[in-house]
Scaffold this motif. Sequence first.
Motif, PDB file in Angstrom:
ATOM      1  N   THR A   9       0.824  -1.212   0.000  1.00  6.40           N
ATOM      2  CA  THR A   9       0.000   0.000   0.000  1.00  6.40           C
ATOM      3  C   THR A   9       0.854   1.257   0.000  1.00  6.40           C
ATOM      4  OG1 THR A   9      -0.172   0.049   2.434  1.00  6.40           O
ATOM      5  CG2 THR A   9      -1.874  -1.176   1.231  1.00  6.40           C
ATOM      6  N   LEU A  10       2.146   1.150   0.300  1.00  5.69           N
ATOM      7  CA  LEU A  10       3.021   2.332   0.310  1.00  5.69           C
ATOM      8  C   LEU A  10       3.099   2.992  -1.060  1.00  5.69           C
ATOM      9  CD1 LEU A  10       6.098   1.815  -1.134  1.00  5.69           C
ATOM     10  CD2 LEU A  10       6.304   0.299   0.826  1.00  5.69           C
ATOM     11  N   PHE A  11       2.844   2.205  -2.125  1.00  6.22           N
ATOM     12  CA  PHE A  11       2.930   2.773  -3.470  1.00  6.22           C
ATOM     13  C   PHE A  11       1.770   3.715  -3.776  1.00  6.22           C
ATOM     14  CE2 PHE A  11       5.297  -1.301  -3.967  1.00  6.22           C
ATOM     15  CZ  PHE A  11       6.530  -0.739  -4.239  1.00  6.22           C
ATOM     16  N   ILE A  12       0.666   3.579  -3.044  1.00  9.74           N
ATOM     17  CA  ILE A  12      -0.512   4.417  -3.295  1.00  9.74           C
ATOM     18  C   ILE A  12      -0.251   5.871  -2.895  1.00  9.74           C
ATOM     19  CG2 ILE A  12      -2.958   4.741  -2.756  1.00  9.74           C
ATOM     20  CD1 ILE A  12      -3.063   1.642  -2.320  1.00  9.74           C
ATOM     21  N   GLY A  83       5.727   2.830  10.157  1.00  5.99           N
ATOM     22  CA  GLY A  83       5.160   2.482   8.861  1.00  5.99           C
ATOM     23  C   GLY A  83       5.460   3.543   7.825  1.00  5.99           C
ATOM     24  N   CYS A  84       6.723   3.949   7.761  1.00  4.46           N
ATOM     25  CA  CYS A  84       7.136   5.101   6.946  1.00  4.46           C
ATOM     26  C   CYS A  84       7.028   4.869   5.446  1.00  4.46           C
ATOM     27  CB  CYS A  84       8.572   5.490   7.291  1.00  4.46           C
ATOM     28  SG  CYS A  84       9.784   4.176   6.960  1.00  4.46           S
ATOM     29  N   GLY A  85       7.083   3.592   5.009  1.00  2.29           N
ATOM     30  CA  GLY A  85       7.078   3.330   3.573  1.00  2.29           C
ATOM     31  C   GLY A  85       8.253   4.001   2.894  1.00  2.29           C
ATOM     32  N   LEU A  86       7.981   4.711   1.805  1.00  2.00           N
ATOM     33  CA  LEU A  86       9.028   5.450   1.088  1.00  2.00           C
ATOM     34  C   LEU A  86       8.818   6.954   1.214  1.00  2.00           C
ATOM     35  CD1 LEU A  86       9.333   3.241  -2.139  1.00  2.00           C
ATOM     36  CD2 LEU A  86      10.776   3.214  -0.103  1.00  2.00           C
ATOM     37  N   ASP A  87       8.079   7.345   2.233  1.00  2.00           N
ATOM     38  CA  ASP A  87       7.732   8.751   2.441  1.00  2.00           C
ATOM     39  C   ASP A  87       8.961   9.593   2.802  1.00  2.00           C
ATOM     40  OD1 ASP A  87       5.491  10.788   2.957  1.00  2.00           O
ATOM     41  OD2 ASP A  87       6.679  10.877   4.792  1.00  2.00           O
ATOM     42  N   SER A  88       8.929  10.862   2.400  1.00  2.00           N
ATOM     43  CA  SER A  88      10.059  11.772   2.624  1.00  2.00           C
ATOM     44  C   SER A  88       9.746  12.852   3.650  1.00  2.00           C
ATOM     45  CB  SER A  88      10.470  12.436   1.303  1.00  2.00           C
ATOM     46  OG  SER A  88       9.464  13.322   0.844  1.00  2.00           O
ATOM     47  N   ARG A  89       8.865  12.545   4.592  1.00  2.00           N
ATOM     48  CA  ARG A  89       8.447  13.592   5.550  1.00  2.00           C
ATOM     49  C   ARG A  89       9.631  14.223   6.275  1.00  2.00           C
ATOM     50  NH1 ARG A  89       4.138  11.569   7.430  1.00  2.00           N
ATOM     51  NH2 ARG A  89       2.875  13.049   6.249  1.00  2.00           N
ATOM     52  N   TYR A  90      10.626  13.433   6.635  1.00  2.00           N
ATOM     53  CA  TYR A  90      11.746  13.992   7.406  1.00  2.00           C
ATOM     54  C   TYR A  90      12.488  15.061   6.608  1.00  2.00           C
ATOM     55  CZ  TYR A  90      15.899  11.852   5.202  1.00  2.00           C
ATOM     56  OH  TYR A  90      16.920  11.527   4.346  1.00  2.00           O
ATOM     57  N   LEU A  91      12.361  15.049   5.293  1.00  2.00           N
ATOM     58  CA  LEU A  91      12.959  16.081   4.444  1.00  2.00           C
ATOM     59  C   LEU A  91      12.007  17.262   4.227  1.00  2.00           C
ATOM     60  CD1 LEU A  91      14.543  13.830   1.659  1.00  2.00           C
ATOM     61  CD2 LEU A  91      15.749  14.960   3.541  1.00  2.00           C
ATOM     62  N   ILE A 147       4.573   9.459  14.739  1.00  2.00           N
ATOM     63  CA  ILE A 147       3.665   9.692  13.619  1.00  2.00           C
ATOM     64  C   ILE A 147       3.357   8.361  12.943  1.00  2.00           C
ATOM     65  CG2 ILE A 147       3.320  10.898  11.422  1.00  2.00           C
ATOM     66  CD1 ILE A 147       5.449  12.898  12.313  1.00  2.00           C
ATOM     67  N   ALA A 148       2.089   8.142  12.630  1.00  2.00           N
ATOM     68  CA  ALA A 148       1.694   6.943  11.880  1.00  2.00           C
ATOM     69  C   ALA A 148       0.694   7.368  10.813  1.00  2.00           C
ATOM     70  CB  ALA A 148       1.088   5.902  12.806  1.00  2.00           C
ATOM     71  N   GLU A 149       1.136   7.381   9.567  1.00  2.00           N
ATOM     72  CA  GLU A 149       0.268   7.768   8.449  1.00  2.00           C
ATOM     73  C   GLU A 149      -0.106   6.512   7.670  1.00  2.00           C
ATOM     74  OE1 GLU A 149       0.271  10.675   4.478  1.00  2.00           O
ATOM     75  OE2 GLU A 149       2.100  10.384   5.633  1.00  2.00           O
ATOM     76  N   GLY A 150      -1.411   6.282   7.526  1.00  2.00           N
ATOM     77  CA  GLY A 150      -1.858   5.118   6.776  1.00  2.00           C
ATOM     78  C   GLY A 150      -1.443   3.806   7.408  1.00  2.00           C
ATOM     79  N   LEU A 151      -1.460   3.724   8.736  1.00  2.00           N
ATOM     80  CA  LEU A 151      -1.007   2.520   9.437  1.00  2.00           C
ATOM     81  C   LEU A 151      -2.083   1.896  10.317  1.00  2.00           C
ATOM     82  CD1 LEU A 151       1.263   0.565  10.382  1.00  2.00           C
ATOM     83  CD2 LEU A 151       1.763   2.238  12.191  1.00  2.00           C
ATOM     84  N   THR A 152      -2.759   2.696  11.138  1.00  2.00           N
ATOM     85  CA  THR A 152      -3.646   2.134  12.159  1.00  2.00           C
ATOM     86  C   THR A 152      -4.719   1.230  11.565  1.00  2.00           C
ATOM     87  OG1 THR A 152      -5.140   4.053  12.099  1.00  2.00           O
ATOM     88  CG2 THR A 152      -3.302   4.123  13.654  1.00  2.00           C
ATOM     89  N   MET A 153      -5.196   1.542  10.375  1.00  2.00           N
ATOM     90  CA  MET A 153      -6.286   0.764   9.784  1.00  2.00           C
ATOM     91  C   MET A 153      -5.872  -0.656   9.412  1.00  2.00           C
ATOM     92  SD  MET A 153      -4.863   3.329   7.845  1.00  2.00           S
ATOM     93  CE  MET A 153      -6.054   4.634   7.852  1.00  2.00           C
ATOM     94  N   TYR A 154      -4.557  -0.908   9.318  1.00  2.00           N
ATOM     95  CA  TYR A 154      -4.092  -2.246   8.946  1.00  2.00           C
ATOM     96  C   TYR A 154      -3.721  -3.105  10.152  1.00  2.00           C
ATOM     97  CZ  TYR A 154      -3.897   0.087   4.475  1.00  2.00           C
ATOM     98  OH  TYR A 154      -4.229   0.810   3.369  1.00  2.00           O
ATOM     99  N   LEU A 155      -3.853  -2.548  11.345  1.00  2.00           N
ATOM    100  CA  LEU A 155      -3.541  -3.302  12.557  1.00  2.00           C
ATOM    101  C   LEU A 155      -4.834  -3.731  13.248  1.00  2.00           C
ATOM    102  CD1 LEU A 155      -0.663  -1.104  14.047  1.00  2.00           C
ATOM    103  CD2 LEU A 155      -0.467  -3.152  12.630  1.00  2.00           C
ATOM    104  N   LYS A 156      -4.774  -4.864  13.908  1.00  2.00           N
ATOM    105  CA  LYS A 156      -5.915  -5.308  14.696  1.00  2.00           C
ATOM    106  C   LYS A 156      -5.940  -4.536  16.008  1.00  2.00           C
ATOM    107  CE  LYS A 156      -5.836  -9.980  12.762  1.00  2.00           C
ATOM    108  NZ  LYS A 156      -5.654 -11.427  13.052  1.00  2.00           N
TER     109      LYS A 156
END
Length: 264
Positions: A9-12, A83-91, A147-156
């Motif tokens: 899902t990181l590609f989305i 759940g950072c994926g390939l995100d560049s938030r730190y930049l 920070i958790a972006e697009g993560l909580t919904m995939y955890l039980k």
Amino acid sequence: MKLSNESKTLFIPLLAKATMSKNKLFINDPKAEEIISEIDFDFKKLKQTKWLSMYLSVRAVVLDDICNKYISTYSNLTIIHLGCGLDSRYLRVNQNYKNWYDIDYESVINIRKKFYNNNYKYQMIGSSVTANKWLDMIEVTENVLIIAEGLTMYLKEEQLRKLLSRINTKLGEVYLLFDAYSKIGVKLSKVKNPINKVNAEAKYGINNKNDFLLLNNKLEYINTHLIKKDNNELDSYTKIIFNNLYCGKLAETFHKIYEYKLKK
């Protein structure tokens, strides 16, 4: 690339940010543009609409803005992106944080290391976010933002409960910033959602601020944010459609951003 369905899902959001950045709408993310142009993945099979790309870019910018407020408010801030994926938030954000940790599965981090480099204030750690490994590898300062972006919904629910307990035991007081589906949003995601194209499944949602408080008695609610941003750069027709379908009252019932404090 051997990735789990959830990791795919990181590609989305990556495609969303690269597309909007290239079109100079909402977000400036040259790193996303670079990765899209170089990575070996067939983005056409996502069949991603411009509306979704706009919406996910707005989500990223809202989270960036809140993150910047924490950086401006707290000196010596440690930021942990789960759940950072390939995100560049730190930049993308203000660089005045003390240190930053990007956490994701080892398979994701192996890909990430082709595009990012560790340095004295930035580290990538390959670990499931629900494992203890990453918690044993970080050095934190007095103030911590997770920070958790697009993560909580995939955890039980039970995974989230255990994760919060481990964080509290290991790190003490931290601030939490994340987005979450509502419970109806989770159900609707099974009918129509780009995650279906990579065979991922949403599991967890909250309808109001109190739902999340049930996961840990040391949680304290801070704020709720809508996924909404000024969009004056859009033409009139696009603005009307986007505001009504993605930034209107209907969209607000499905997906929001939340802030909490996990107290000592």
